[in-house]
Design a protein around this motif. Structure first.
Motif, PDB file in Angstrom:
ATOM      1  N   GLU A 249       0.838  -1.188   0.000  1.00 16.10           N
ATOM      2  CA  GLU A 249       0.000   0.000   0.000  1.00 16.10           C
ATOM      3  C   GLU A 249       0.884   1.252   0.000  1.00 16.10           C
ATOM      4  O   GLU A 249       1.937   1.275   0.635  1.00 16.10           O
ATOM      5  N   PRO A 250       0.452   2.292  -0.707  1.00 13.98           N
ATOM      6  CA  PRO A 250       1.258   3.532  -0.728  1.00 13.98           C
ATOM      7  C   PRO A 250       1.471   4.075   0.683  1.00 13.98           C
ATOM      8  O   PRO A 250       0.573   4.049   1.523  1.00 13.98           O
TER       9      PRO A 250
ATOM     10  N   GLU B  82       4.979  -0.130  -9.111  1.00 18.80           N
ATOM     11  CA  GLU B  82       5.487   0.962  -8.285  1.00 18.80           C
ATOM     12  C   GLU B  82       4.970   2.338  -8.680  1.00 18.80           C
ATOM     13  O   GLU B  82       5.499   3.357  -8.242  1.00 18.80           O
TER      14      GLU B  82
ATOM     15  N   GLU C 217       1.980   5.231  -8.478  1.00 16.60           N
ATOM     16  CA  GLU C 217       0.887   5.630  -7.597  1.00 16.60           C
ATOM     17  C   GLU C 217       0.307   6.952  -8.101  1.00 16.60           C
ATOM     18  O   GLU C 217       1.054   7.850  -8.497  1.00 16.60           O
TER      19      GLU C 217
ATOM     20  N   PHE D 172      -2.934   8.627  -2.233  1.00 12.86           N
ATOM     21  CA  PHE D 172      -2.318   7.878  -3.329  1.00 12.86           C
ATOM     22  C   PHE D 172      -2.871   6.457  -3.398  1.00 12.86           C
ATOM     23  O   PHE D 172      -3.180   5.837  -2.373  1.00 12.86           O
ATOM     24  N   HIS D 173      -2.970   5.952  -4.652  1.00 18.55           N
ATOM     25  CA  HIS D 173      -3.439   4.596  -4.913  1.00 18.55           C
ATOM     26  C   HIS D 173      -2.484   3.937  -5.897  1.00 18.55           C
ATOM     27  O   HIS D 173      -1.977   4.584  -6.826  1.00 18.55           O
ATOM     28  N   ASN D 174      -2.264   2.619  -5.720  1.00 17.65           N
ATOM     29  CA  ASN D 174      -1.455   1.879  -6.682  1.00 17.65           C
ATOM     30  C   ASN D 174      -2.141   1.882  -8.045  1.00 17.65           C
ATOM     31  O   ASN D 174      -3.373   1.812  -8.141  1.00 17.65           O
TER      32      ASN D 174
ATOM     33  N   ARG E  27       3.454   9.384  -8.422  1.00 19.46           N
ATOM     34  CA  ARG E  27       4.693   8.951  -7.754  1.00 19.46           C
ATOM     35  C   ARG E  27       5.146   7.624  -8.363  1.00 19.46           C
ATOM     36  O   ARG E  27       4.322   6.799  -8.772  1.00 19.46           O
ATOM     37  N   TYR E  28       6.455   7.451  -8.369  1.00 21.68           N
ATOM     38  CA  TYR E  28       7.038   6.186  -8.821  1.00 21.68           C
ATOM     39  C   TYR E  28       8.106   5.742  -7.823  1.00 21.68           C
ATOM     40  O   TYR E  28       8.923   6.551  -7.371  1.00 21.68           O
TER      41      TYR E  28
ATOM     42  N   GLU F  84       8.254  12.211  -7.593  1.00 23.24           N
ATOM     43  CA  GLU F  84       6.888  12.679  -7.364  1.00 23.24           C
ATOM     44  C   GLU F  84       6.707  13.935  -8.189  1.00 23.24           C
ATOM     45  O   GLU F  84       7.475  14.900  -8.036  1.00 23.24           O
TER      46      GLU F  84
END
Length: 667
Positions: free
Chosen positions: A507-508, A601, A603, A611-613, A639-640, A662
């Motif tokens: 989870e983020p 990875e 988000e 944030f969500h995957n 984000r990565y 980000e």
């Protein structure tokens, strides 16, 4: 009164005599075997009696100057091509000629930072046995700056020791920086000119210690005040004496209590002997630390050795332990290590292993924290000629069990610490070990640091900007190339002692390590003369000092290929150059093609900031990301690899990973 006048007169005569015989002095860097920078003016400087004439002879030309009112002098030799060896002669008015011999002209690199620069060739040897065994290149020279601090302003020179320039051999590099050694070798193979590697690092130090007071004063005055506080030598001395006294007292209490009834007369600990009966001891799992404790803990493991292996020399791999250990085999000490980070690799001499029952005994000593094994490390006995290698692992091994017999030696409170670590105080390392190196001509700088700032990553990008600025000011070169080595992947939280299942994708969550990597990325991107070496695939989940330092040096070399040698064919890590929203998809355009396939990875976050995957795929130089957000939320941030220990799934065609990031999404 007459005696006093005579004493003063005698003192004056002595002082005049000393001045008359004053030696023309050069900085510690100027020694036989040195490498000086090609293609740039070569500053040569030093100290003499004020007004004294100093001359330098190099390559059959003589250059002359006069020491100023403070006794300082400097001569800049003209730009020269790679070559050597040469001799430099320095002459004052009243002394013999001083010769510096075996000088090479080539490229000089300064490597600085904290402990991942410090990691030695000895530490990484099992990864590169064959290559390190063949280290032997007189055209690559190594120099280690000795650690020193200053709370009283800048110093003129680094600490004078018998350390000098040494050629790259296995013996000379054994306790030298692995990154530095491999970088010198890589750059020599690439450019075929002599290489000088100057390593100037200190484990555990924060970036603030490496920045000048002038650079910090405006925006961070409290940091400068903190440094000023430690200008009290009386306070520092008292604190250090108190810390030493506490450590000695703790050791004496531990040894005194543990020795009672547990030592054989005039011999080592009874618990280490093969014949000791440990049946009453508790059985524990090395991955479950409920047995741990501050003070001393004893662990024993019986191993059965067959006839084939009996009597043969071997190497015992005990992974990495926290904190101190003394390790025995059949009652004989085979190794000890004084702190947590070095891998335990203990050689067993021929004849010590017996056919049948043998016992390994480990005495843990912890002044704070709790004794434990580090998981995911090798724990085994290795035999054969390849027993020194871990890449690949030896063919003939006997794994150790995870189960040990355990006995608490002496339970102790944590050792009080009043230690004053001056190397961690703002400005102290800039003053003592950075300032004195300039203006020694160099080709570029490697900055490999950040682990000690992950607890407060917010100001790091600004700190890094200030560091590059004040170092360039010191060299009077605003285009000095910097290679910033980004933090590797690492997750110290995995060292909990109670293994937890790793759910993927996780989870983020926020990450101090990812935030600091982002600071390194943005600072490098904003600087026209800096590049980022991304190594988020070269780390180890449970080891803050990963061993793949040759690969780190290769990526540093690629950065310098582009920065210093303007090699436009060099591709570094992929970067996002554009974003575009198409329906429920986010399209990223990269600066180069990447390896195709499913990616992880990523988000996304909408206006709620959560944030969500997100699922992603790569094709050519484009990444397509499916938005996991509900229909009323448009993606605003991406984000990565935003984790302490991310999986580097985005790779260039040559295998280089993309940096974590980000970014705001442009609509």
């Amino acid at each position: 009164m007459i005696i006093k006048k005579l004493f003063i007169a005698l003192l004056a005569i002595i002082c005049v005599s000393l001045e008359t015989n004053a030696e023309v002095r050069l900085p510690q860097l100027f020694q036989s075997g040195m490498v000086v920078q090609r293609g740039k003016p070569i500053p040569v400087w030093g100290w003499a009696e004020k007004g004294e004439q100093v001359s330098i002879t190099f390559q059959k030309k003589t250059y002359t100057t006069t020491a100023d009112g403070k006794g300082r002098w400097r001569i800049d030799l003209p730009k020269m091509k790679a070559g050597g060896p040469y001799t430099l002669e320095v002459r004052g008015e009243r002394e013999e000629v001083r010769e510096i011999t075996d000088i090479l002209i080539g490229d000089v690199w300064l490597l600085s930072g904290q402990s991942n620069i410090d990691v030695t060739i000895e530490r990484v040897y099992p990864q590169y046995v064959n290559e390190i065994d063949q280290f032997d290149n007189d055209k690559i020279r190594l120099f280690r700056v000795q650690n020193e601090t200053s709370t009283h302003g800048v110093k003129d020179d680094i600490r004078r020791t018998n350390i000098n320039w040494k050629p790259l051999t296995k013996q000379n590099a054994w306790l030298f920086s692995a990154v530095g050694s491999f970088l010198g070798k890589r750059m020599f193979e690439k450019n075929k000119v002599p290489q000088g590697i100057i390593v100037n690092s200190w484990g555990g130090t924060p970036i603030e210690a490496w920045i000048s007071a002038d650079s910090l004063q405006k925006d961070y005055p409290m940091l400068v005040k903190r440094a000023t506080f430690y200008q009290s030598d009386e306070y520092v001395r008292a604190q250090m004496q108190a810390n030493g006294a506490a450590s000695r007292q703790w050791n004496e209490m531990l040894e005194g209590q543990e020795a009672r009834g547990e030592k054989q007369a005039g011999r080592d600990y009874l618990f280490a002997s093969l014949g000791y009966d440990d049946n009453s001891w508790q059985t524990v799992n090395q991955d479950n630390w409920s047995w741990r404790g501050t003070g001393s803990v004893w662990l024993r493991q019986h191993i059965i050795i067959d006839k084939e292996h009996a009597g043969k020399p071997a190497r015992l791999l005990l992974g990495t332990l926290y904190d101190q250990d003394v390790t025995y085999l059949n009652g004989q000490q085979i190794g000890s290590t004084g702190y947590q980070y070095p891998p335990r690799r203990y050689d067993i001499p021929e004849g010590l292993l017996k056919e049948g029952d043998n016992v390994i005994a480990i005495r843990f000593i912890n002044k704070s924290g709790a004794a434990h094994f580090i998981p995911q490390k090798p724990y085994m006995l290795c035999f054969g000629e390849d027993r020194f290698s871990q890449n690949p692992m030896p063919k003939d091994v006997i794994p150790l069990y995870k189960m040990w017999k355990m006995h608490i030696g002496v339970e102790m409170p944590s050792c009080p610490s009043g230690d004053v670590s001056l190397q961690n105080i703002p400005t102290t390392l800039f003053n003592a070990v950075l300032y004195p190196l300039a203006p020694y001509a160099i080709s570029g700088i490697v900055w490999y640091q950040g682990e000690s700032n992950t607890g407060n990553p917010a100001p790091y990008a600004d700190y890094l900007k200030k560091l590059m600025g004040c170092w360039r000011d010191r060299w009077q070169d605003q285009q000095m190339p910097f290679c910033i080595v980004q933090l590797a992947n690492y997750d110290g939280r995995q060292q909990t002692g109670f293994p937890r299942p790793i759910v993927y994708p996780a989870e983020p969550t926020n990450s101090g390590w990812a935030q600091l990597r982002e600071a390194q990325r943005t600072a490098a991107k904003a600087d026209a003369y800096a590049e980022l070496a991304v190594i988020n695939d070269l780390g180890e989940t449970i080891d803050i000092h990963p061993l793949r330092k040759k690969e780190v040096a290769e990526r540093i070399g690629l950065c310098f290929d582009r920065l210093v040698f303007n090699d436009k064919k060099v591709s570094l890590s992929p970067e996002v150059v554009a974003t575009e929203i198409q329906d429920d998809k986010l399209i990223l355009t990269l600066d180069q093609p990447i390896q195709s396939g499913t990616l992880q990875e990523f988000e996304l976050a909408g206006s709620d900031g959560k944030f969500h995957n997100a699922e992603a795929t790569a094709d050519g130089n484009r990444i397509t990301i499916l938005s996991p957000l509900t229909s009323h939320l448009s993606p605003l941030k991406l984000r990565y690899a935003w984790k302490d220990d991310p999986k580097a799934t985005v790779r260039s065609l040559t295998g280089l990973p993309m940096s974590s990031f980000e970014i705001n999404i442009n609509k």
